[in-house]
Design an enzyme around this catalytic site. Sequence first.
Site, short mmCIF file in Angstrom:
data_model
loop_
_atom_site.label_atom_id
_atom_site.label_comp_id
_atom_site.label_asym_id
_atom_site.label_seq_id
_atom_site.Cartn_x
_atom_site.Cartn_y
_atom_site.Cartn_z
N LYS B 80 0.85 -1.20 0.00
CA LYS B 80 0.00 0.00 0.00
C LYS B 80 0.88 1.24 0.00
O LYS B 80 1.88 1.31 0.73
CB LYS B 80 -0.89 -0.02 1.23
CG LYS B 80 -1.91 1.13 1.29
CD LYS B 80 -2.75 1.03 2.56
CE LYS B 80 -3.84 2.08 2.59
NZ LYS B 80 -4.64 2.00 3.83
N SER B 155 -9.60 1.70 3.01
CA SER B 155 -8.76 2.45 2.10
C SER B 155 -7.72 1.61 1.36
O SER B 155 -7.17 2.06 0.35
CB SER B 155 -8.05 3.56 2.86
OG SER B 155 -7.18 3.00 3.83
N SER B 179 -9.76 -0.46 7.23
CA SER B 179 -9.15 -0.30 5.91
C SER B 179 -8.42 -1.51 5.36
O SER B 179 -8.04 -1.53 4.19
CB SER B 179 -8.20 0.89 5.90
OG SER B 179 -8.92 2.09 5.81
#
Lengths: 119, 481
Positions: B80, B155, B179
């Site tokens: 990420k 996210s 997330s």
Amino acid sequence: MKISREDVLRVAELAHLELSPDEVELYRGQLDEILSYIGKLQELDVSHVEPMTQTIPGDLAATHLEAPVSVGSQSDRSGSSEPNLRDDIIAPCNIGDEVLAQAPDAVKPFFRVPKVIER
Amino acid sequence: MSPATPWTIAGVREALQAKKISARELAREFYTQIDRRNPELNAFLTLCPERAYAQADRVDASMAQGRALEPLAGVPVAIKDVLSTRGVRTTCGSKILENYMPAYDATAIERLEGAGAVILGKTNCDEFAMGSSNENSAYGAVRNPIARDRVPGGSSGGSAAAVAAGLSVVALGTDTGGSIRQPGAYCGIPATMPTYGRVSRYGLIAFASSLDRIGPFATNITDVATVMAVIAGHDSNDSTSAALAVPNYADEIESPVQGLRIGVPEDYFGEGIDSEVKAKVQAGIALLEKLGCKRVPLHMPHTDYAIATYYIVATAEASSNLARYDGVRYGLRVPGATLMEMYRKTRERGFGPEVKRRIMLGTYALSSGYYDAYYLRAQKVRALIAQDFSNAFQKVDAIITPTTPTPAFKLGEKTADPLQMYLADIYTVTGSLAGVPGISIPCGKTKAGLPVGMQIFGPHFGEARILQLARAFEKADGFTI
């Protein structure tokens, strides 16, 4: 709770955000709705509750968090409620040039910004 | 490589040992897939083939010298884009860090590469990890590989989509309010949020420091256990990381689950839950009972206050953490006549709408006259929510809930209504606030073919226990229930 235009402008100033007139109106409505929802926290009686300031409970934290890492450490306080601080050990960190290379405007060894102090 | 039989860590290991493929060839195979599918999915923001091939060559050379393979040798991973990677662009999904090159690696990255993993690139995410659909990325939305007209969740949407689409074997995400777990549920893969303090956050670009955690996405529980064993453990660079021995997860997850007490809180099955999600998770719980677990009904009375609490605590911390983006030391600078003007113009242009909204909400909650009513009160309610969990873990070994109230929603469906978007996190924020570990595992699909996620919470540092339940569920074919 009703959020006014002035509230939005005051918060934007505190947060160093410049907002367009459209944004002011958009955020006024949205913050108003979100804060109305958050108002449900007022339903609870919290007068005898201590605020949570550590994510991991104190007894776990005392045993598990930040154990001494160095030889001859003087910070072996595991089991006590004192915060466990690591020793202040000097270690090399030679990334100054790389860090400055990321700056929008650097004059080694400084970051350059618009004039701050008026005389 | 076909989508039906995805690569696993063990599969990579066997293929390397049997010399069916080299680490370099495997990396190239994954890059070919990424080239083919990423234009549609938008899961990756930056690829780092130079770094990946150098690492793959190191693995191949080490094998050629007859050395034992490291635990993640040659395994292609995705990261990420909120985790710092030295010399590889790290944007946080924001324009304000569009060209930012970190000068150091996050500890989790160092540990993955130290174990032989091959980092393919950085994945798309909501800007500064703020969002539940990945639509808040400044670099465009990600499509859910299972249903292309739907969000992958957020996210960590890019990391979840990459693993679900077979574009990496495992991936790292971060979880502040859901997330990791929520996109895992939406994309139909196991997604783990470790205990607060279990994995070092050094090099993680901060959103909300009392909540942020790093954890893995994988296609199976054994891979989760392998990655956890590599990234968990104390780090002197992160004072919030726990100095607690890391268990041998791979061994522990095979223990029988017979006799384990699983708590089922009624509060997670009430108003607002999709009927198909509810039915699937109840079927999942019945399967665990069939495997010998003892079901214990629970009441966690403060569940309903978790979203309100979370959006005060998280935004307050974010307003402080994001104050550093001022155009002075890194990232975007928009010139101004005065320092203050430069700050304001930089932040106005650099931040997207959701980030601004949260900075303002957090600034408001911390501002003079409102601190007691909002922030202090939220910290007190947070203590009550944590108390719900510690009371529950007096009676049970794990807590089972749905991960999300609904399956993945359509792209664009909730973008105009921030509050509705926040409510997608209603079952995940509780565990975030309490600091406990949680995993979302696949629990069948709806009639329309959308994945359903079942969430397992454990007590602090109880990762082995929740992975053990997840593994038993996987072995009993619960993932396709």
